[in-house]
Design an enzyme around this catalytic site. Sequence first.
Site, short mmCIF file in Angstrom:
data_model
loop_
_atom_site.label_atom_id
_atom_site.label_comp_id
_atom_site.label_asym_id
_atom_site.label_seq_id
_atom_site.Cartn_x
_atom_site.Cartn_y
_atom_site.Cartn_z
N ASP A 224 1.00 -1.19 -0.18
CA ASP A 224 0.09 -0.16 0.02
C ASP A 224 0.77 1.09 0.05
O ASP A 224 2.14 1.21 0.08
CB ASP A 224 -0.98 0.18 1.08
CG ASP A 224 -0.38 -0.17 2.64
OD1 ASP A 224 1.08 0.42 2.55
OD2 ASP A 224 -0.81 -0.26 3.66
N CYS B 258 -6.16 -26.74 15.33
CA CYS B 258 -7.26 -27.45 15.68
C CYS B 258 -6.98 -28.88 15.41
O CYS B 258 -7.54 -29.69 16.15
CB CYS B 258 -8.26 -27.41 14.28
SG CYS B 258 -8.97 -25.53 14.96
N CYS C 29 -6.51 -27.16 10.45
CA CYS C 29 -5.20 -26.27 10.79
C CYS C 29 -4.36 -26.80 11.68
O CYS C 29 -5.06 -27.85 12.44
CB CYS C 29 -5.64 -24.94 11.03
SG CYS C 29 -6.16 -24.56 12.74
N CYS D 251 -12.22 -27.66 11.44
CA CYS D 251 -10.87 -27.04 10.61
C CYS D 251 -9.70 -28.13 10.59
O CYS D 251 -9.76 -28.72 11.57
CB CYS D 251 -10.76 -25.80 11.40
SG CYS D 251 -9.26 -24.99 10.85
N ASP E 56 -7.92 -7.15 1.73
CA ASP E 56 -6.89 -7.24 2.70
C ASP E 56 -7.53 -6.79 3.99
O ASP E 56 -8.19 -5.87 4.12
CB ASP E 56 -5.51 -6.31 2.29
CG ASP E 56 -5.74 -5.08 2.72
OD1 ASP E 56 -5.18 -4.69 3.76
OD2 ASP E 56 -6.47 -4.23 2.15
N HIS F 242 -4.67 -20.64 13.08
CA HIS F 242 -6.01 -20.90 12.79
C HIS F 242 -6.97 -19.56 12.13
O HIS F 242 -7.58 -19.94 11.23
CB HIS F 242 -6.89 -21.18 14.07
CG HIS F 242 -8.39 -21.32 14.20
ND1 HIS F 242 -8.81 -22.63 13.52
CD2 HIS F 242 -9.26 -20.54 14.31
CE1 HIS F 242 -10.32 -22.24 13.54
NE2 HIS F 242 -10.44 -21.32 14.00
#
Length: 395
Positions: free
Chosen positions: A109, A325, A322, A320, A282, A351
């Site tokens: 940015d 998890c 991930c 989930c 974003d 997560h």
Amino acid sequence: MIALCIQPERQTRRSTLKVRFDLGSTQKDCAARRGVLHTPHGSIETPVFMPVGTQATVKAVTPEELEAAGASIILSNTYHLYLRPGSELIAEAGGLHQFMHWDGAILTDSGGFQVFSLSDLRRISEDGVEFQSHLDGSRHFLSPEKVIEIQEHLGSDIAMVFDECPPYPSDWEYVRQSMERTTRWAVRCQKAATRKDQSLFAIVQGGVYQDLRERHARELTELDFPGYAVGGLSVGEPKEMMYAALEWVLPILPENKPRYLMGVGSPEDLFAGVARGVDMFDCVLATRLARHGRVFTRDGPITIRNASYARDFRPIDGECGCPACKHYTRAYIRHLLKAGEILGMRLTSLHNLHFILGMMQEIRNSLDAGCFTDYRREFMQRYDPQRNDASQCRS
């Protein structure tokens, strides 16, 4: 002239290709669209969420973990990297990709939002903005030309024009003057840009005023940028105003160019943006919430630091996959957070990123199948943005 000291073994892949957007399918019952954004560091399936690596790092997460979570492009912050460690140092390291060991695409940015959020520490003129560093109080001046120079040092795939982001609320006359200055700065940014492997996106401003938003979108479209962002939203205005601004602006922007909504990242807002034709998003929300113990689940966010999870031996979200998890319980992660252990923030951050990036993949899958509206309805019927932690999450 800055000497580049690049070690061959550290070089990331890069082509001289500028950004190109291939628009694929569009939904019949809404403005949602599917596409591919080609960059010097790979092709990105859209709609896409970009994790924010403000200071050349997505907080608490390694580049390898980001890639495993499904990230293909990240955002870094021009303002912060200019102040520390300095864009010239990053150029000496071979550019931002080399410096942070990220082989995917990077969008930087312009720093406009950060500079203008300094309020009492900055002074705006036609030439640019004079401001005091939030780090040490030192004085600096950023012009459109300087912002382009910094981003060219950083070597991002996509750079953003320097814009003025007016606060909410602001009166019509102030927003009009700010918007017109942003247009003039956009022209100066175009003229200053020299890198052949970096694409410059414009930013549509105009506050919550329909006439200004539509006018600015048309003016910037005439300048023929390779991509367009919608800025100045999610700054305190009601969600209905943000959605209305998207509906004013997006139909005016070129259909064959990527459309980027800046600073938006809650699940409900991602769905709303996709439905209106946004391709890129974003936000720091996923990792910022995670560091405070707020985590996403299919039923809505929960605050895992709360006492109700002290003996909850289920994963954060049983659906989930991930690392957090798969291997750890709510009770253990809560313990880590309460004890101030870094691992707790790492696990919650991993997560939340997996959750958002996985949701975006499911959105893309639903667009491919032509059933996005059904998927959105099913997701939001279950997902409660204001979920009460006392309720039970499906395991």
